[in-house]
Design an enzyme around this catalytic site. Structure first.
Site, PDB file in Angstrom:
ATOM      1  CG  HIS A  74      -8.962   2.869   7.525  1.00 51.26           C
ATOM      2  ND1 HIS A  74      -9.337   1.598   7.914  1.00 51.26           N
ATOM      3  CD2 HIS A  74      -7.895   2.709   6.711  1.00 51.26           C
ATOM      4  CE1 HIS A  74      -8.530   0.717   7.365  1.00 51.26           C
ATOM      5  NE2 HIS A  74      -7.645   1.366   6.625  1.00 51.26           N
TER       6      HIS A  74
ATOM      7  CD1 TRP B 183      -2.051   2.157   1.848  1.00 49.11           C
ATOM      8  CD2 TRP B 183      -3.227   0.853   0.487  1.00 49.11           C
ATOM      9  NE1 TRP B 183      -3.217   2.807   1.582  1.00 49.11           N
ATOM     10  CE2 TRP B 183      -3.975   2.021   0.740  1.00 49.11           C
ATOM     11  CE3 TRP B 183      -3.769  -0.124  -0.356  1.00 49.11           C
ATOM     12  CZ2 TRP B 183      -5.229   2.246   0.195  1.00 49.11           C
ATOM     13  CZ3 TRP B 183      -5.020   0.094  -0.893  1.00 49.11           C
ATOM     14  CH2 TRP B 183      -5.729   1.264  -0.613  1.00 49.11           C
TER      15      TRP B 183
ATOM     16  CB  ALA C 280       3.352   5.679   3.529  1.00 55.13           C
TER      17      ALA C 280
ATOM     18  NE  ARG D 253       7.134  14.154   8.021  1.00 54.51           N
ATOM     19  CZ  ARG D 253       6.706  15.334   7.589  1.00 54.51           C
ATOM     20  NH1 ARG D 253       6.456  15.507   6.300  1.00 54.51           N
ATOM     21  NH2 ARG D 253       6.527  16.355   8.408  1.00 54.51           N
TER      22      ARG D 253
END
Length: 154
Positions: A88, A22, A80, A127
């Site tokens: 969620h 994901w 991530a 990041r």
């Protein structure tokens, strides 16, 4: 007083990286940073195994199983989780964080929480090496140092 710290030498270490599919465009950058940090600090790429899970929710179980094998000095979890319009995000990020911590405490094997938890895709990309360093590399460096510190304690 004696000051004892771990050093950043990965020459004889064996690590597992567990990353999520994901948000793979972001996570792939974290994995690249993790591998580069390991090798730049003396680790051999053949001592680095990469496991891919569907999402951050699956990280703790796989990390724990890998830690329990005794093959790895540390496990680096990378993913991530980006806030959306529902709750969620809170459940996935919080569950992954507590599960990874519990896995490390249960097994005694250092397990890094290298999961980005951001408000936007842009923040996550930053990041992952665009502007704000690479958190995958930082998580790996933390594990190298922790493993070497633990070796001094034993």
């Amino acid at each position: 007083m004696n000051r004892i710290e771990g050093h950043l030498l990965a020459a004889d270490l064996r690590f597992a990286i567990v990353s999520t599919r994901w948000n793979h465009l972001i996570v792939d950058r974290l994995v690249e940073g993790a591998e580069l940090a390991f090798v730049q600090h003396g680790g051999k790429s053949e001592n680095l195994d990469h496991f891919i899970v569907p999402g951050s929710h699956e990280l703790p179980l796989v990390a724990r199983r890998l830690a329990e094998t005794g093959k790895y000095d540390a496990v680096v979890c990378l993913g991530a989780v980006i806030r959306g319009d529902t709750d969620h995000y809170k459940f996935v990020a919080g569950g992954a964080a507590s599960g990874i911590l519990n896995s490390a405490l249960h097994t005694g094997v250092p397990i890094a929480f290298g999961v980005l938890t951001t408000e936007t895709v842009e923040q996550a990309l930053n990041r992952a090496g665009i502007k704000a360093g690479n958190k995958g590399a930082e998580a790996t460096l933390a594990m190298i140092e922790t493993v070497n510190l633990l070796r001094q304690i034993r």
